[in-house]
Write a protein that holds these residues in place. Structure first.
Motif, PDB file in Angstrom:
ATOM      1  N   ASP A  16      -1.566  61.932 -18.020  1.00 26.90           N
ATOM      2  CA  ASP A  16      -0.739  61.567 -16.852  1.00 26.90           C
ATOM      3  C   ASP A  16      -1.555  60.778 -15.822  1.00 26.90           C
ATOM      4  OD1 ASP A  16       1.432  62.778 -17.867  1.00 26.90           O
ATOM      5  OD2 ASP A  16       1.454  64.488 -16.480  1.00 26.90           O
ATOM      6  N   ALA A  17      -2.724  61.332 -15.489  1.00 30.18           N
ATOM      7  CA  ALA A  17      -3.563  60.669 -14.475  1.00 30.18           C
ATOM      8  C   ALA A  17      -4.074  59.324 -14.996  1.00 30.18           C
ATOM      9  CB  ALA A  17      -4.728  61.574 -14.088  1.00 30.18           C
ATOM     10  N   LEU A  18      -4.298  59.234 -16.299  1.00 29.73           N
ATOM     11  CA  LEU A  18      -4.755  57.962 -16.875  1.00 29.73           C
ATOM     12  C   LEU A  18      -3.651  56.904 -16.751  1.00 29.73           C
ATOM     13  CD1 LEU A  18      -7.006  56.514 -18.568  1.00 29.73           C
ATOM     14  CD2 LEU A  18      -5.618  57.086 -20.560  1.00 29.73           C
ATOM     15  N   GLN A  19      -2.431  57.284 -17.097  1.00 31.52           N
ATOM     16  CA  GLN A  19      -1.323  56.318 -17.008  1.00 31.52           C
ATOM     17  C   GLN A  19      -1.096  55.921 -15.555  1.00 31.52           C
ATOM     18  OE1 GLN A  19       1.972  56.585 -19.718  1.00 31.52           O
ATOM     19  NE2 GLN A  19       1.089  58.351 -20.729  1.00 31.52           N
ATOM     20  N   ASP A  20      -1.199  56.869 -14.650  1.00 32.56           N
ATOM     21  CA  ASP A  20      -1.055  56.574 -13.224  1.00 32.56           C
ATOM     22  C   ASP A  20      -2.139  55.589 -12.775  1.00 32.56           C
ATOM     23  OD1 ASP A  20      -0.004  57.136 -10.487  1.00 32.56           O
ATOM     24  OD2 ASP A  20      -2.025  57.925 -10.213  1.00 32.56           O
ATOM     25  N   THR A  21      -3.356  55.803 -13.275  1.00 29.15           N
ATOM     26  CA  THR A  21      -4.466  54.905 -12.930  1.00 29.15           C
ATOM     27  C   THR A  21      -4.148  53.469 -13.333  1.00 29.15           C
ATOM     28  OG1 THR A  21      -6.086  56.674 -13.249  1.00 29.15           O
ATOM     29  CG2 THR A  21      -6.925  54.427 -13.366  1.00 29.15           C
ATOM     30  N   PHE A  22      -3.720  53.291 -14.570  1.00 28.80           N
ATOM     31  CA  PHE A  22      -3.452  51.916 -15.020  1.00 28.80           C
ATOM     32  C   PHE A  22      -2.258  51.298 -14.283  1.00 28.80           C
ATOM     33  CE2 PHE A  22      -6.206  52.897 -18.703  1.00 28.80           C
ATOM     34  CZ  PHE A  22      -7.022  51.774 -18.611  1.00 28.80           C
ATOM     35  N   MET A  23      -1.246  52.118 -13.980  1.00 34.41           N
ATOM     36  CA  MET A  23      -0.101  51.574 -13.223  1.00 34.41           C
ATOM     37  C   MET A  23      -0.572  51.052 -11.870  1.00 34.41           C
ATOM     38  SD  MET A  23       2.458  51.448 -15.052  1.00 34.41           S
ATOM     39  CE  MET A  23       3.600  50.838 -13.819  1.00 34.41           C
ATOM     40  N   THR A  54       9.116  47.142 -12.535  1.00 30.04           N
ATOM     41  CA  THR A  54       9.010  48.321 -11.662  1.00 30.04           C
ATOM     42  C   THR A  54      10.250  48.414 -10.777  1.00 30.04           C
ATOM     43  OG1 THR A  54       7.761  46.963 -10.131  1.00 30.04           O
ATOM     44  CG2 THR A  54       6.504  48.409 -11.571  1.00 30.04           C
ATOM     45  N   PRO A  55      10.756  49.633 -10.556  1.00 28.05           N
ATOM     46  CA  PRO A  55      11.937  49.775  -9.698  1.00 28.05           C
ATOM     47  C   PRO A  55      11.616  49.417  -8.250  1.00 28.05           C
ATOM     48  CG  PRO A  55      11.051  51.924 -10.322  1.00 28.05           C
ATOM     49  CD  PRO A  55      10.239  50.902 -11.041  1.00 28.05           C
TER      50      PRO A  55
END
Lengths: 216, 85
Positions: free
Chosen positions: A64-71, B83-84
């Motif tokens: 989760d934190a990894l995906q958040d980082t890339f976003m 993105t929304p």
């Protein structure tokens, strides 16, 4: 969501010979080049998973934190000013994402800090019995190079109260400076220093059996 | 200087940031108190062990062969999604 830092010291963060730090790479990301994003994700995912894992604790779910980082990297790449290395900038984003995740996580089984701090008598005299001479620095280095010993030390770090464990990891392992640690944790630099000293004292107590020659 | 003050000043001393007057008192206590000498050495060793138990480069290398491809694909797909507002 905490703002993404844009004014990082140029040489802060763990150095690495990364392709993403090559001249012109950030510009390719800003231009939306798909191949550049893929290279970024493939090259940096193991490193960022490791950073996040260190903060969330052993055996934690880092995805989760990894995906958040890339976003956040994708969304904020325009803000990257190029004053620091790109790898340093994304390291800070990963630390921030891990800290946000940590705040939402339930508390782990941890030891009270008061049990781990040194005790003194009424005259300020240290209550401390040392049973054997301390190990030489070479012995300590040899010890910690052993894989199973690293695991033991990590397990003891994981037992520290969260506020102290986080500061110890950011300062001693991620090698952030006091000011940056304070900014990320939204506390005063003086509080970072106090917590770091107490965290080290507590770690000393937890590792004492090991330092005296026994297993912790 | 008491042992308590000594312990309070230990990190600042080891960082080389203790002002000269305090440093002299600190070092005088260190010379007289084997208990504090031993305590400081084990503190220093614990800090060194804490720093060395994670080798950042090695952690990343260990993980590099274990990153699931579906995770990489999920991250790349998320970038492509609008993105929304």
């Amino acid at each position: 969501m905490a703002p993404v830092a844009t004014n990082l010291p140029a040489e802060s963060g763990a150095a690495g010979d990364w392709k993403i730090d090559q001249p012109g790479f950030a510009q390719r990301l800003r231009a939306g080049e798909g191949a550049a994003f893929e290279l970024l994700v493939r090259e940096q995912t193991p490193r960022l998973m490791a950073v996040i894992g260190r903060l969330l604790g052993q055996d934690s779910d880092t995805s989760d934190a990894l995906q958040d980082t890339f976003m956040r990297i994708f969304q904020n790449i325009e803000q990257f000013a190029g004053e620091a290395r790109l790898s340093t900038w994304i390291h800070r984003i990963a630390v921030n994402s891990a800290l946000m995740k940590l705040r939402k996580q339930s508390r782990r089984d941890e030891v009270s800090i008061d049990q781990l701090l040194p005790a003194f008598d009424g005259h300020g005299k240290l209550r401390y019995e040392h049973l054997s001479p301390w190990k030489s620095p070479e012995t300590v280095t040899d010890l910690v190079l052993r894989r199973e010993m690293k695991q033991q030390v990590r397990r003891q770090i994981d037992r520290l109260p969260e506020n102290y464990r986080t500061v110890l990891i950011l300062r001693d392992i991620e090698e952030l400076d006091t000011e940056e640690t304070a900014r990320l944790l939204e506390i005063q630099p003086g509080a970072v220093k106090t917590r770091l000293h107490r965290a080290r004292l507590a770690l000393r107590a937890l590792l004492e059996p090991l330092l005296q020659g026994d297993e912790p | 200087m008491t042992c308590k003050e000594f312990v309070d000043f230990m990190m600042t001393y080891l960082d080389g940031e203790l002002p000269e007057a305090e440093r002299a008192r600190f070092e005088a206590h260190l010379k007289d108190c084997t208990c504090c000498l031993h305590f400081m050495e084990t503190y220093r060793q614990a800090v060194a062990m804490g720093k060395k138990c994670h080798n950042c480069e090695e952690d990343g290398q260990t993980l590099s062969s274990n990153v699931p491809e579906h995770l990489i694909q999920a991250i790349l797909a998320a970038r492509r999604r609008p993105t929304p507002d």
